[in-house]
Scaffold this motif. Structure first.
Motif, PDB file in Angstrom:
ATOM      1  N   GLN A 100       0.815  -1.217   0.000  1.00 54.89           N
ATOM      2  CA  GLN A 100       0.000   0.000   0.000  1.00 54.89           C
ATOM      3  C   GLN A 100       0.848   1.267   0.000  1.00 54.89           C
ATOM      4  O   GLN A 100       0.562   2.239   0.686  1.00 54.89           O
ATOM      5  N   GLU A 103      -0.884   3.491  -5.448  1.00 58.27           N
ATOM      6  CA  GLU A 103      -2.234   3.172  -5.875  1.00 58.27           C
ATOM      7  C   GLU A 103      -2.376   3.561  -7.337  1.00 58.27           C
ATOM      8  O   GLU A 103      -1.627   4.406  -7.840  1.00 58.27           O
ATOM      9  N   TYR A 110       0.709   5.380 -11.720  1.00 63.32           N
ATOM     10  CA  TYR A 110       0.606   5.118 -10.294  1.00 63.32           C
ATOM     11  C   TYR A 110       0.931   6.382  -9.525  1.00 63.32           C
ATOM     12  O   TYR A 110       1.711   7.217  -9.976  1.00 63.32           O
ATOM     13  N   ARG A 112       1.457   7.991  -5.308  1.00 68.47           N
ATOM     14  CA  ARG A 112       1.782   7.664  -3.930  1.00 68.47           C
ATOM     15  C   ARG A 112       0.504   7.629  -3.108  1.00 68.47           C
ATOM     16  O   ARG A 112      -0.331   8.521  -3.182  1.00 68.47           O
ATOM     17  N   LYS A 113       0.372   6.565  -2.324  1.00 66.65           N
ATOM     18  CA  LYS A 113      -0.818   6.449  -1.486  1.00 66.65           C
ATOM     19  C   LYS A 113      -0.603   7.278  -0.239  1.00 66.65           C
ATOM     20  O   LYS A 113       0.421   7.199   0.415  1.00 66.65           O
TER      21      LYS A 113
END
Length: 114
Positions: A100, A103, A110, A112-113
Motif C-alpha cells: 500500500q 495506488e 501510479y 503515492r498512497k
C-alpha cells in the motif's frame, strides 16, 4: 583442573560450535530471500523519493529510476543489482501495491498512497 571440568569444557565447546554452525547454515539458506527483500526496499524508496516531487509515475519511469540499484548484506560478499529494470519494475509495482505504498492513478500510472 579435574577430568570432569575438562569433559564439561569440551562439551560446552562442542555445543557452541554446533549452534554457530546451524546459525550460519540458516543465514546462508535465507540469504537470497533477504537480498531480494533489501533490493525491493531500496527500489521502493527511490520510487517514493521520485513521487515526492512528481504526482504520478509510469512503469517505464519506474524502470528508469531503479536501474542499477544494488543491495548487499554486510556479513556477506554476495551483492545483487537490478540488471533487467523493466522486468523488475513489474515485480516492484506488485510489491508496492501489496504494501500500500502506491495506488492506481489511471491507465498504467501510479501515484503515492497517502
Amino acid at each position: 583442573m579435574t577430568t570432569g571440568q575438562i569433559i564439561f569444557g569440551i562439551f560446552l565447546f562442542a555445543v557452541v560450535t554446533a549452534i554457530l554452525y546451524v546459525w550460519g547454515l540458516r543465514k546462508s539458506m535465507t540469504q537470497t530471500a533477504d537480498l531480494e527483500r533489501i533490493l525491493l526496499g531500496k527500489s521502493a524508496a527511490r520510487v517514493i523519493k521520485y513521487l515526492k516531487h512528481n504526482p504520478t509515475i509510469t512503469q517505464k519511469e519506474i524502470a528508469r529510476q531503479i536501474k542499477n540499484v544494488k543491495a548487499g548484506l554486510f556479513w556477506s560478499r554476495k551483492h545483487v543489482e537490478v540488471q533487467n529494470a523493466s522486468a523488475f519494475a513489474k515485480k516492484l509495482i506488485r510489491y508496492m501495491l501489496e504494501q500500500q505504498l502506491l495506488e492506481q492513478a489511471g491507465n498504467a500510472c501510479y501515484k503515492r498512497k497517502l
